[in-house]
Design a protein around this motif. Sequence first.
Motif, PDB file in Angstrom:
ATOM      1  N   CYS A  16      18.000  17.222  35.628  1.00 49.22           N
ATOM      2  CA  CYS A  16      17.820  17.483  34.204  1.00 49.22           C
ATOM      3  C   CYS A  16      19.114  17.221  33.445  1.00 49.22           C
TER       4      CYS A  16
ATOM      5  N   ASN B 117      20.710  18.558  30.974  1.00 52.62           N
ATOM      6  CA  ASN B 117      21.626  19.656  30.701  1.00 52.62           C
ATOM      7  C   ASN B 117      21.856  20.554  31.916  1.00 52.62           C
ATOM      8  N   GLU B 118      21.386  20.123  33.079  1.00 53.87           N
ATOM      9  CA  GLU B 118      21.515  20.969  34.260  1.00 53.87           C
ATOM     10  C   GLU B 118      22.145  20.202  35.419  1.00 53.87           C
TER      11      GLU B 118
ATOM     12  N   SER C 135      20.018  10.940  29.197  1.00 57.69           N
ATOM     13  CA  SER C 135      21.229  10.497  29.888  1.00 57.69           C
ATOM     14  C   SER C 135      20.861   9.512  30.987  1.00 57.69           C
TER      15      SER C 135
ATOM     16  N   CYS D  51      12.410  20.496  34.183  1.00 57.85           N
ATOM     17  CA  CYS D  51      13.095  20.417  32.886  1.00 57.85           C
ATOM     18  C   CYS D  51      12.264  21.010  31.760  1.00 57.85           C
TER      19      CYS D  51
ATOM     20  N   ASP E  30      22.632  16.854  35.703  1.00 58.93           N
ATOM     21  CA  ASP E  30      23.269  15.586  35.375  1.00 58.93           C
ATOM     22  C   ASP E  30      24.784  15.691  35.536  1.00 58.93           C
TER      23      ASP E  30
END
Length: 505
Positions: A279, A281-282, A372, A19, A284
């Motif tokens: 990550c 934004n990846e 998150s 990340c 999740d």
Amino acid sequence: MKKLYIILSIVGLLACTSCKDFLDVKPTNQADASQSITSPRDAKVMLNGLYNAMTTSSFYGRNFILYGDAKGGDLTIQSNGRGYDYMFAYKHYANSYSMSGFWSTGYNMIMLCNNIIECIDAIPAEDPDKASGEYDSYYGQAMTIRAMIHYDLCRLYGKCYNDNKASYGVPVVQESLTADAQPLRESVETVYKAVLADLDKAAEYLVNDTDAEVGYMNYYTNRAIKARVCMDMENWSEALALADMIIDSNEYKLYDQTNWADSWAKQGGSESIFELAMCVNEGDLGTTSCIGAQYVLGGGNGRNNQIFMASHYWIDLMGDYKAGNDVRWDVMGIDQIDEDNIEEFGEDTPLRMGSCWKYLGGLAGSGDGKASSSAVNVKLIRLSEMYFIAAEAALMNGDKSTAALYLNEIAANRYKISAPEITEGNITRKMILDEKDKEFLGEGLRFWDLIRTNSTIYMDDETPDVKVTDRESVLNRSFYKCILPIDKDEINANPGLGAQQNPGY
């Protein structure tokens, strides 16, 4: 094969599994792939893209984990038609619910592995970085991942090695292929030989890479995967030796009663031999995440969040949660009676503790430190599994004393008040597998243990609203839907696979 080798023009660029900031590198599958790696920096970025591909929901990021629990009797469902329940129902056909994402995603990941391996092979031996071993870890990791994916694909689509090693496994793809290539299935035995060869060659490149780094494989990860393969092959001596070596390395440490539950709220815990870094934004998946959404009642999104819940069989195996003896109850929540309604039902009402909160970081639901709560790292290999492998392998090799020693180590770190009596006089394979089942709910191991040991699979169909027509409630590995069909689109793209379709489909 248009599905098997879908072009992933940017996957190698999109994510760094730790990340961190992205680095620029040419796409991993462009025509002149030999020019894609010109420095160790490039190799790491491409490797990060491969790890990111592994987090996809259609494979290790969710579905492979769900598959191992839902088909192994550890899970049940509240009602039909809520999503992914076709795994529990064994509702697979060649033209629907085939879970074709395993095949297409698996071979796309293998393509990425081959690109990294070939790019590093193409670097001249006299290159200073190559001569000094700067590429060794990246090379070894890519080859280990290639072995792992071939192995898992073979388990999904082929019979267990000790069932019929001459039957069809999957295509072995260890080099880049042209767009019109149409590889066919090899025997299970051939696939396993290729897997072992990759693992052993990769180990030579990883032998000095023994530090645990979150999100990356190392030498011990490689050896742990081989231990799994050896268990399938009933090579007890080798499996025991590998598990012993990892345990004795002291690189990892078992969680005890005070930190087992809390470990789910941390990244890179002391037991993590390999975990996929998810990550925000990846990788999740939010409300469709592995266990954060699928296994939890509530979880911040209300009652309808839960699709799967622990089966009656698993709950009965665990014993009375009110006794407070087993630390593994500490990540389980109520799944049929809300705490807010406890007064209505009465304090003595038996509560069904079937909600697994491992992948929301434990009952607090706060995740593992990221923004998150559902972007919790997926723990694919833990040290405790090595203890179970060592115990079972020792027992099957005739050494009951060593088997009891390893299982007692687990028991001593999981039971708060009194651990069960485990001696060389009473230890059995079922005792080991039952204890393993308690440990790994939600981690996707149960089905594979039942398949390789040719055990009975008891499916929990007790929920009144559940109607299952594609299987019996009691089955074993002879049932043809214990292996997946080759999807019709794959056969259309590669007609030779038609003659190799799994029986029954």
